[in-house]
Design an enzyme around this catalytic site. Structure first.
Site, PDB file in Angstrom:
ATOM      1  N   ILE A 159       5.247 -14.726   3.823  1.00  0.00           N
ATOM      2  CA  ILE A 159       4.928 -15.691   2.776  1.00  0.00           C
ATOM      3  C   ILE A 159       4.302 -16.966   3.369  1.00  0.00           C
ATOM      4  O   ILE A 159       4.951 -17.715   4.113  1.00  0.00           O
ATOM      5  CB  ILE A 159       6.199 -16.044   1.945  1.00  0.00           C
ATOM      6  CG1 ILE A 159       6.832 -14.744   1.383  1.00  0.00           C
ATOM      7  CG2 ILE A 159       5.855 -17.028   0.823  1.00  0.00           C
ATOM      8  CD1 ILE A 159       5.912 -13.861   0.550  1.00  0.00           C
ATOM      9  N   GLU A 365      -3.770 -11.238  -0.118  1.00  0.00           N
ATOM     10  CA  GLU A 365      -4.259 -11.238  -1.525  1.00  0.00           C
ATOM     11  C   GLU A 365      -4.990  -9.930  -1.841  1.00  0.00           C
ATOM     12  O   GLU A 365      -5.999  -9.904  -2.533  1.00  0.00           O
ATOM     13  CB  GLU A 365      -5.135 -12.459  -1.792  1.00  0.00           C
ATOM     14  CG  GLU A 365      -4.320 -13.742  -1.678  1.00  0.00           C
ATOM     15  CD  GLU A 365      -4.917 -14.928  -2.395  1.00  0.00           C
ATOM     16  OE1 GLU A 365      -5.630 -14.735  -3.389  1.00  0.00           O
ATOM     17  OE2 GLU A 365      -4.628 -16.055  -1.948  1.00  0.00           O
TER      18      GLU A 365
HETATM   19  C1  LIG Z   1      -1.388 -13.936   7.294  1.00  0.00           C
HETATM   20  C2  LIG Z   1      -0.798 -13.335   6.061  1.00  0.00           C
HETATM   21  C3  LIG Z   1      -0.403 -14.149   5.013  1.00  0.00           C
HETATM   22  C4  LIG Z   1       0.172 -13.598   3.864  1.00  0.00           C
HETATM   23  N1  LIG Z   1       0.589 -14.414   2.847  1.00  0.00           N
HETATM   24  C5  LIG Z   1       1.224 -13.898   1.771  1.00  0.00           C
HETATM   25  C6  LIG Z   1       1.743 -14.734   0.737  1.00  0.00           C
HETATM   26  O1  LIG Z   1       1.583 -15.956   0.756  1.00  0.00           O
HETATM   27  N2  LIG Z   1       2.423 -14.162  -0.277  1.00  0.00           N
HETATM   28  C7  LIG Z   1       2.622 -12.826  -0.363  1.00  0.00           C
HETATM   29  O2  LIG Z   1       3.253 -12.378  -1.317  1.00  0.00           O
HETATM   30  N3  LIG Z   1       2.142 -11.980   0.604  1.00  0.00           N
HETATM   31  C8  LIG Z   1       1.451 -12.491   1.658  1.00  0.00           C
HETATM   32  N4  LIG Z   1       0.966 -11.668   2.653  1.00  0.00           N
HETATM   33  C9  LIG Z   1       1.218 -10.240   2.555  1.00  0.00           C
HETATM   34  C10 LIG Z   1      -0.035  -9.460   2.194  1.00  0.00           C
HETATM   35  O3  LIG Z   1      -0.379  -9.685   0.865  1.00  0.00           O
HETATM   36  C11 LIG Z   1       0.253  -7.986   2.516  1.00  0.00           C
HETATM   37  O4  LIG Z   1       0.339  -7.887   3.924  1.00  0.00           O
HETATM   38  C12 LIG Z   1      -0.831  -7.082   1.970  1.00  0.00           C
HETATM   39  O5  LIG Z   1      -0.785  -7.037   0.574  1.00  0.00           O
HETATM   40  C13 LIG Z   1      -0.712  -5.651   2.527  1.00  0.00           C
HETATM   41  O6  LIG Z   1       0.596  -5.177   2.403  1.00  0.00           O
HETATM   42  P1  LIG Z   1       1.332  -4.524   3.675  1.00  0.00           P
HETATM   43  O7  LIG Z   1       1.208  -5.460   4.794  1.00  0.00           O
HETATM   44  O8  LIG Z   1       2.690  -4.121   3.233  1.00  0.00           O
HETATM   45  O9  LIG Z   1       0.467  -3.249   4.013  1.00  0.00           O
HETATM   46  P2  LIG Z   1       0.638  -1.798   3.336  1.00  0.00           P
HETATM   47  O10 LIG Z   1       0.649  -1.932   1.860  1.00  0.00           O
HETATM   48  O11 LIG Z   1       1.776  -1.105   3.989  1.00  0.00           O
HETATM   49  O12 LIG Z   1      -0.716  -1.126   3.768  1.00  0.00           O
HETATM   50  C14 LIG Z   1      -0.940  -0.562   5.059  1.00  0.00           C
HETATM   51  C15 LIG Z   1      -2.381  -0.054   5.079  1.00  0.00           C
HETATM   52  O13 LIG Z   1      -2.541   0.995   4.114  1.00  0.00           O
HETATM   53  C16 LIG Z   1      -3.586   0.661   3.216  1.00  0.00           C
HETATM   54  N5  LIG Z   1      -3.214   1.185   1.898  1.00  0.00           N
HETATM   55  C17 LIG Z   1      -2.067   0.948   1.231  1.00  0.00           C
HETATM   56  N6  LIG Z   1      -2.063   1.623   0.072  1.00  0.00           N
HETATM   57  C18 LIG Z   1      -3.249   2.302   0.008  1.00  0.00           C
HETATM   58  C19 LIG Z   1      -3.853   3.179  -0.946  1.00  0.00           C
HETATM   59  N7  LIG Z   1      -3.255   3.479  -2.094  1.00  0.00           N
HETATM   60  N8  LIG Z   1      -5.076   3.685  -0.653  1.00  0.00           N
HETATM   61  C20 LIG Z   1      -5.707   3.371   0.490  1.00  0.00           C
HETATM   62  N9  LIG Z   1      -5.192   2.553   1.428  1.00  0.00           N
HETATM   63  C21 LIG Z   1      -3.974   2.021   1.187  1.00  0.00           C
HETATM   64  C22 LIG Z   1      -3.681  -0.851   3.248  1.00  0.00           C
HETATM   65  O14 LIG Z   1      -4.958  -1.308   2.834  1.00  0.00           O
HETATM   66  C23 LIG Z   1      -3.421  -1.108   4.718  1.00  0.00           C
HETATM   67  O15 LIG Z   1      -4.607  -0.888   5.433  1.00  0.00           O
HETATM   68  C24 LIG Z   1       0.339 -12.197   3.777  1.00  0.00           C
HETATM   69  C25 LIG Z   1      -0.092 -11.373   4.830  1.00  0.00           C
HETATM   70  C26 LIG Z   1      -0.662 -11.929   5.943  1.00  0.00           C
HETATM   71  C27 LIG Z   1      -1.121 -11.016   7.061  1.00  0.00           C
END
Ligand SMILES: Cc1cc2nc3c(=O)[nH]c(=O)nc-3n(C[C@H](O)[C@H](O)[C@H](O)COP(=O)(O)OP(=O)(O)OC[C@H]3O[C@@H](n4cnc5c(N)ncnc54)[C@H](O)[C@@H]3O)c2cc1C
Length: 385
Positions: A159, A365
């Site tokens: 977050i 996002e």
């Molecule tokens: C620096 C940073 C700041 C952030 N800030 C915030 C914040 O302020 N608030 C907040 O709520 N979150 C925040 N996040 C979280 C961010 O929104 C998530 O990391 C992001 O949505 C991806 O989720 P995950 O990391 O669980 O990856 P996962 O959902 O586990 O995905 C892993 C990989 O699989 C791919 N993938 C997943 N599902 C599918 C599908 N159906 N088809 C094809 N490909 C797929 C994804 O694109 C990714 O490449 C932040 C993340 C970072 C790195």
């Protein structure tokens, strides 16, 4: 050539003057701070808050200094040009109040904006959990009604502004049996007992902004802190992200523009085999491609925002703008390092930092893949033109 209104030109000047004085001189040093919980240049950010850079999406009646969407994009681009971290602190604070702007009452907007305006100046948008990132509807944090209060339990991760926020917009399941349709949004002041920061992530880039794990242990908030209607949390979250995707695109345009400027300055000066590097056609074609990617990204941001401004469907175009602008900025930063040779790869140069920073923009996002899900969904539905 950028077409800017007088107001936009003025904001660019204000942001430029501020960043040259307060942000640029310190960012490379702060980027090296080893302890991620101590890597926030509070004094510099506090001065930016005084200029209203954290509240320009909040309406005036709630104490903000709201500008129109196109001006907001110009401001985000300009802040990104100087530093993506600083820009994202401002953008995330504006983002965190969006669910209230979408689903809340005027009284709620005023009340929760006050926490930012009268607090330290930061806010957080807390959706992601360890098992729930791209699959944002699978939130496990719960909120249970107890008299006039909601009791929140669970954890969030990654977050932004999590360690500094005065208030966080927290998404929790009020009816876990309904999945995404059972989620609700709550505004949670971070001083509420039971709220804690459990981890500051140590990141590759994006180092002068906190990215935290948060824990909620019987966190009690008044019933009034429920944003809008119960069960509408997922809708508010998705609408918020839709509305902010072009802003992220604008930040990426700013970062890419700066990377190109740094590379241009280098290749015009650097002489190899008796001539400046910039005189070689292979190099000129790289420059042309980088500049084109930046301009196309900017136009996509403007188009998505214009659709939004006119009240037309803009989801697909906003996802395209975020996808294209962030991935292009990643490519432009990589090429900028290539153009600068060994110097570009060294930490004393800001391009190396921008290259580490920009990757995060392709993830948060909604990842690049998630943008493609949004875009292809619209295209395959046959509704997109
Ligand atoms: C620096 C940073 C700041 C952030 N800030 C915030 C914040 O302020 N608030 C907040 O709520 N979150 C925040 N996040 C979280 C961010 O929104 C998530 O990391 C992001 O949505 C991806 O989720 P995950 O990391 O669980 O990856 P996962 O959902 O586990 O995905 C892993 C990989 O699989 C791919 N993938 C997943 N599902 C599918 C599908 N159906 N088809 C094809 N490909 C797929 C994804 O694109 C990714 O490449 C932040 C993340 C970072 C790195």
């Amino acid at each position: 050539m950028r077409l800017l209104t007088d107001e936009q030109k003025k904001w660019c000047e204000t942001i430029g003057e501020f960043c040259k004085k307060e942000i640029e001189p310190i960012m490379l040093e702060w980027d090296k701070v080893v302890d991620p919980s101590k890597a926030i240049p509070f004094d510099a950010y506090a001065k930016a808050f005084k200029l209203g850079l954290n509240t320009f999406e909040i309406p005036e009646y709630a104490g903000g200094n709201k500008v129109d969407l196109h001006t907001a994009a110009v401001m985000y681009e300009e802040m990104g040009y100087y530093d993506g971290n600083f820009a994202s602190v401002m953008q995330t604070t504006n983002l965190a109040l969006k669910p209230v702007l979408i689903g809340g009452s005027d009284e709620q907007i005023k009340y929760f904006a006050k926490h930012i305006l009268e607090g330290k100046g930061y806010a957080a948008f807390a959706l992601t959990e360890p098992q729930s990132g791209s699959d944002a509807g699978s939130v496990l944090t719960t909120a249970v009604k107890d008299g006039d209060e909601w009791v929140i339990n669970g954890e969030k991760c990654f977050i932004t502004n999590g360690g500094e926020a005065d208030i966080a917009c927290v998404f929790a399941a009020t009816d876990p049996s309904k999945g995404a349709k059972g989620l609700s949004a709550f505004m949670v002041p971070t001083t509420t007992p039971g709220f804690s920061v459990t981890k500051y992530e140590d990141k590759s880039g994006f180092r002068t902004i906190s990215t935290c794990s948060l824990k909620f242990e019987n966190v009690r908030v008044p019933a009034w802190n429920l944003v809008g209607e119960e069960g509408k949390g997922f809708t508010y979250a998705m609408k918020t992200l839709d509305k902010s995707r072009a802003c992220v695109g604008a930040l990426a345009v700013g970062i890419a523009r700066r990377a190109l400027d740094e590379a241009l300055a280098f290749i015009k000066e650097r002489v190899t085999f008796g001539k400046p590097v910039s005189t070689r056609q292979g190099i000129q074609w790289m420059v042309a491609e980088m500049a084109t990617k930046i301009e196309v990204s900017r136009q996509m941001v403007i188009h998505a925002n214009e659709l939004q401004k006119q009240g037309l469907p803009f989801s697909k175009e906003a996802a395209m703008a975020k996808l294209f602008a962030t991935e292009s900025a990643m490519e432009v930063c990589t090429d900028a390092i290539q153009l600068m040779g060994g110097k570009g790869y060294m930490k004393e140069d800001c391009v190396e930092k921008m290259w580490r920073d920009i990757k995060a923009y392709c993830i948060f996002e909604g990842t690049t893949q998630v943008q493609k899900i949004v875009i292809s969904g619209a295209v395959l539905s046959g509704k997109a033109n």
